[in-house]
Design a protein around this motif. Structure first.
Motif, short mmCIF file in Angstrom:
data_model
loop_
_atom_site.label_atom_id
_atom_site.label_comp_id
_atom_site.label_asym_id
_atom_site.label_seq_id
_atom_site.Cartn_x
_atom_site.Cartn_y
_atom_site.Cartn_z
N GLU A 87 -8.12 -70.85 24.36
CA GLU A 87 -8.38 -71.45 23.05
C GLU A 87 -9.12 -73.18 23.95
O GLU A 87 -10.19 -73.04 23.07
CB GLU A 87 -7.63 -71.38 22.27
CG GLU A 87 -8.00 -71.38 21.33
CD GLU A 87 -6.49 -70.93 20.50
OE1 GLU A 87 -6.88 -70.52 18.79
OE2 GLU A 87 -5.10 -71.52 20.54
N THR A 88 -8.41 -73.48 24.23
CA THR A 88 -8.79 -75.03 24.40
C THR A 88 -10.66 -74.96 25.07
O THR A 88 -10.91 -75.97 24.84
CB THR A 88 -8.01 -75.64 25.23
OG1 THR A 88 -6.92 -75.79 24.70
CG2 THR A 88 -8.64 -77.73 26.20
N ASN A 103 -12.91 -74.18 22.14
CA ASN A 103 -13.39 -75.21 21.76
C ASN A 103 -13.39 -76.57 21.77
O ASN A 103 -14.32 -77.05 21.28
CB ASN A 103 -11.60 -75.75 20.49
CG ASN A 103 -11.12 -74.39 20.09
OD1 ASN A 103 -11.87 -73.81 19.46
ND2 ASN A 103 -9.14 -74.79 19.72
N THR A 104 -13.42 -77.23 23.49
CA THR A 104 -14.46 -77.59 23.55
C THR A 104 -15.79 -77.47 24.30
O THR A 104 -16.41 -78.53 24.10
CB THR A 104 -13.47 -78.88 24.87
OG1 THR A 104 -13.26 -77.74 25.84
CG2 THR A 104 -12.52 -78.77 24.29
#
Length: 714
Positions: free
Chosen positions: A137-138, A141-142
C-alpha cells in the motif's frame, strides 16, 4: 504496333511477376500455416526444437497427450487472438495473492514487467496479509502510476475457508486462497487474470486477456498445461499425485470467469472434491493446483487450454524447452520451483537475465501515461504535478523546491523483519544511508544488538546489490531485528529528513535513538538505555530527550573504547575529539563535555542556537522537517522543534558515540563551494522560522538568533 522486343520483355515481366506471387504464397502462406501448427503444438507442450515435433493438428501424442475424452480442438483453443478483439482502453483486472516480505518484493518485479508492456488501464486486486499490505500500500501510494488502480483484500478474513486442507507446498495456506477468489473479489467483477507472484511477463497482458473471447459457453477457466511429469506419477518411486488430465495444468497463470464460477456453485464444488480426495491422499502437494486439476479431471469441458508460451514453467523437472524455439516466442516466465532463480535448466541463464532486467529497472520510468487512453493520475500526483509546473526553472533555488515536492517510491521492510516479544521499554536505533555508506552496517550491528529501522536511498539496481550484500554477509544475514526501508532515488538533492521520517515512522518500540549511520555507539548503550527509561520516567507525560555525547576519530582504524574511562584516555592523548569541535563547536557545545567528564548522574542542559545533539526520545516525537534537503540545518531544525514542544534535554553520564571518518558527501561539497547553495539554505531557514512563529507564537522568538548568521551545520 509495339516496337520489336517489347512483347518478349512484357512476357518476361509477366513471368517474373507470377514467380514472385508464387514465392510470396509459399513464403508467407507457409509461415502462417507453420505458425498455426507451432502454436497448436505449444498448447500441448509438444516439441518445436530439440524435442518431439507437434503433429499437424497440434494434439500432443503418447505420454504428453491429455486424456482421450478431451473434446476440443487444440489448434483452435491455442491460436493467438488478435489484440483488436479488445475494446479500446478496456480495463483489465489482475488478481494476486501475496503474503510476507519476500513475496512483496516479487510482486514489485511482476508489476514492473506488466507495466512495461501494458497498453491498457489496469485494476490490480491484491489479497494480502497485514505485512504485505503495509508494504505494498505504501509502495503504490508513493509510486503513483497513471491508469493503475489498486484494491486490497484481507487474506486473514478468508483463511478459515482453506485452513482445514493439509498442504505441504512452500506457499503455505496462502497458496490455497486462489480457490476462494470468487468469494473474495467484488460480486460485480466477472473476469480476472490471476497470477502467481513469481511470474515475469515478456509481452502485453492484453494479448492474454483477449483469450476470454475464446471461452465457450461452458468454460470457466483458462490454463496452460503443466510442463513436467509431476501428475503422471513417474518422478520417483511411490509418487502418488492428485488426479489430473495427462500432465495436468499449472495454476501460476489463470483466466477466471468469476460470474460463471459463482453460477455453478464453485465454492461447494471444490470443497466436495477436496474432501473426497483427502480420503485417500494425506495432503495437497501443489496447493490450489492439485484441487483445480482434480475438478478438471472430472469435467474437462470447464477449461480452455492456453498456449504454453503464456506460462513457461521453470521447475526442477521442467519440459518447458519443448514449448519455445526462440526468445521472441516467450510471453510469460514462471519461476515455479522453490529454488526460484537458482533453478538449473537448459536456458536458465537467459531467463535469469530477463528477470534481472526488471528487478533492476527504474520503476520511476513506468509512471508514463498511456497513449490514446485516459491516464488519470492519483489525486495526490495530480496536485504535485500542478505545483511542480508552477515552479520557475530559472530560480536559483529550483532544485531545492523540486526536491521538496518530490515523492519518491518507498518499499518498507525490504527484507524479512522479526521484532522479539514486545518489551515495556525498548529502543530502536533510527538512521538513514545511501549506497556509499553500506560498508558501515556490519560494524553498527556489532555495536547495537537491539532493533534498528534504517532507510536506504537507492536506485532499483542498487537495491538488488544491497540485497546480495546482506545475503552474503554472515553478520547482517543473521540479524532479523533490523528493518531496512528502501526509498528509491529521485530528484537532484539528498532527501535526508524524508529518509529519517520513513525510518522513524516504522519504529515499533516505545523509544527511538535518532542517530546517523556513520556513528558507532558504545557497546553497552542499548542495554543502558533500556535500563534508563523507567527510572527517568521517560514513558510519562514529562517530555525528555536523552542526549548521547558525540565524539569523532581522525583515524580510519580505531581500537574502540569499551568504557568511558578508556574513551577519556583516548581523548586526553588526542586520538579522539568532541564531535566537530574544530569546525562547528556550537553544534554540540551545550552538551558541556567538561561536566560530562566528571558526571555520575544525568544532568540537564539548555537549548542553545545551532544545537544538534543525538537524542533518545519517545517514538511519537515530532518528525523531521522535510524542506531541508541536501546538507545543512536538517538536525538543527528538529532539535528546535523538540525544544519548542518543551522537551527537557538530559545528558547521559556513561553513554557515548563515535563518528567514523569517511569521504565527504556530494551535498556537503556543494554547500562549501557554492554561495548560491548557502543562500538557498538561508531562505529555507527564514521560511522555517516564520512557520515556527505561526505555530508557537511569541515562544518562537528565541530561535530567531539561530538564523542571524551563516551556518555550517547538519
Amino acid at each position: 504496333m509495339l516496337p520489336r522486343g517489347r512483347p518478349r520483355a512484357l512476357g518476361a515481366a509477366a513471368l517474373l511477376l507470377l514467380l514472385l506471387l508464387l514465392l510470396g504464397f509459399f513464403l508467407f502462406g507457409g509461415d502462417l500455416e507453420g505458425e498455426r501448427r507451432a502454436r497448436g503444438g505449444r498448447a500441448g507442450a509438444a516439441g518445436v526444437q530439440r524435442g518431439p515435433r507437434a503433429p499437424p493438428d497440434g494434439r500432443p501424442r503418447g505420454p504428453a497427450a491429455l486424456d482421450g475424452d478431451l473434446r476440443w480442438d487444440h489448434n483452435r483453443s491455442a491460436c493467438v487472438p488478435l489484440r483488436s478483439l479488445l475494446r479500446k482502453c478496456e480495463l483489465l483486472h489482475v488478481a494476486v495473492v501475496c503474503a510476507g516480505y519476500n513475496s512483496s518484493r516479487d510482486v514489485v518485479t511482476l508489476m514492473k514487467s506488466l507495466l512495461f508492456y501494458r497498453k491498457n488501464p489496469l485494476h490490480l486486486h491484491l489479497v494480502t496479509d497485514t505485512v504485505a499490505r503495509n508494504i505494498l500500500e505504501t509502495l503504490f501510494n508513493t509510486w503513483m502510476v497513471p491508469a493503475l488502480r489498486v484494491s486490497f483484500y484481507d487474506a486473514d478474513r478468508f483463511q478459515h475457508q482453506v485452513s482445514w486442507i493439509p498442504n505441504t507446498h512452500y506457499s503455505g495456506i496462502y497458496g490455497l486462497l486462489k480457490l476462494v477468489l470468487p468469494d473474495i473479489l467484488p460480486p460485480d467483477l466477472t473476469r480476472v487474470l490471476v497470477l502467481d507472484t513469481d511470474v515475469t511477463f515478456a509481452s502485453d497482458i492484453a494479448e492474454l486477456w483477449a483469450f476470454f473471447a475464446h471461452f465457450s459457453d461452458k468454460q470457466v477457466i483458462g490454463l496452460v498445461e503443466n510442463q513436467s511429469d509431476w501428475y503422471l506419477g513417474n518422478l520417483w518411486k511411490n509418487h502418488k499425485p492428485w488426479p489430473a488430465l495427462g500432465r495436468g495444468f499449472n495454476t501460476g497463470v489463470i483466466l477466471l470467469r468469476l460470474d460463471r464460477l459463482r453460477q455453478i456453485g464453485w465454492m461447494q464444488t471444490w470443497k466436495v472434491m477436496t474432501r473426497r480426495q483427502l480420503l485417500t491422499l494425506s495432503s495437497t502437494s501443489l496447493a490450489d493446483q492439485d484441487i483445480f486439476n482434480s475438478i478438471i479431471k472430472e469435467d474437462p469441458g470447464l477449461v480452455l487450454l492456453l498456449p504454453c508460451i503464456w506460462n513457461v514453467q521453470l521447475s526442477d523437472h521442467t519440459l518447458a524447452e519443448n514449448c519455445y524455439s526462440e526468445a521472441s516466442d516467450l510471453k510469460a516466465i514462471h519461476w515455479n520451483s522453490p529454488k526460484k532463480l537458482r533453478v538449473k535448466n537448459k536456458h536458465a541463464e537467459f531467463f535469469r537475465n530477463l528477470h534481472l532486467t526488471f528487478l533492476e529497472y527504474d520503476g520511476n520510468l513506468l509512471r508514463r501515461e498511456l497513449f490514446g487512453c485516459p491516464s488519470q493520475l492519483p489525486p495526490r500526483a495530480e496536485q504535485l504535478q500542478r505545483t511542480l509546473a508552477q515552479l520557475d526553472e530559472d530560480d536559483a533555488c529550483f532544485e531545492f523546491q523540486q526536491q521538496r515536492l518530490t515523492v519518491p517510491r518507498v518499499h518498507l521492510t525490504f527484507l524479512p523483519f522479526e521484532l522479539p516479544s514486545p518489551q515495556l521499554h525498548d529502543v530502536t536505533l533510527v538512521a538513514q544511508l545511501s549506497m556509499d555508506r553500506l560498508q558501515m552496517l556490519e560494524a553498527l550491528c556489532s555495536h547495537w544488538p537491539g532493533p534498528m529501522s534504517l532507510a536506504l536511498y537507492l536506485t532499483d539496481a542498487e537495491a538488488q546489490q544491497f540485497l546480495r550484500f546482506v545475503e552474503t554477509s554472515a553478520v547482517l544475514s543473521a540479524r532479523r531485528n533490523v528493518a531496512y526501508h528502501v526509498v528509491y532515488r529521485e530528484g537532484p538533492l539528498y532527501p535526508v529528513n524524508h529518509l529519517r521520517n520513513v525510518a522513524l515512522a516504522q519504529a515499533l518500540t516505545s523509544h527511538v535513538f535518532l542517530s546517523d549511520i556513520d556513528f558507532l555507539p558504545c557497546y553497552s548503550l542499548y542495554h543502558d538505555l533500556r535500563a534508563s527509561i523507567s527510572p527517568l520516567e521517560l514513558g510519562g507525560q514529562h517530555k525528555v530527550a536523552l542526549v548521547v555525547p558525540a565524539f569523532e576519530s581522525p583515524h580510519y582504524r580505531l581500537n574502540f573504547p569499551a568504557s568511558k574511562s578508556e574513551l577519556l584516555a583516548l581523548l586526553d592523548v588526542g586520538s579522539l575529539y568532541t564531535f566537530r569541535s574544530h569546525v562547528w563547536p556550537q553544534g554540540h557545545a551545550p552538551t558541556d563535555y567538561a561536566r560530562w567528564r566528571e558526571a555520575k548522574v544525568p544532568y540537564r542542559v539548555q537549548w542553545a542556537a545551532d544545537y544538534e545533539p543525538y537524542v533518545v526520545v519517545p517514538r511519537n516525537c515530532p518528525h523531521y522537517d522535510t524542506r531541508f534537503v541536501g546538507f545543512g540545518w536538517n538536525k538543527v531544525a528538529h532539535i528546535v522543534e523538540l525544544d519548542a514542544q518543551e522537551y527537557e534535554f538530559l545528558v547521559l553520564p556513561e553513554a557515548f558515540m563515535i563518528h567514523m571518518p569517511h569521504a565527504p558527501s556530494l551535498d556537503i561539497s556543494r554547500f562549501r563551494s557554492s554561495s548560491a547553495y548557502r543562500d538557498c539554505l538561508q531562505a529555507l531557514k527564514d521560511e522555517f522560522h516564520q512557520d515556527l512563529s505561526r505555530s508557537y507564537g511569541a515562544g518562537a522568538l528565541k530561535y530567531l538568533t539561530a538564523l542571524q548568521r551563516p551556518q555550517d551545520s547538519t
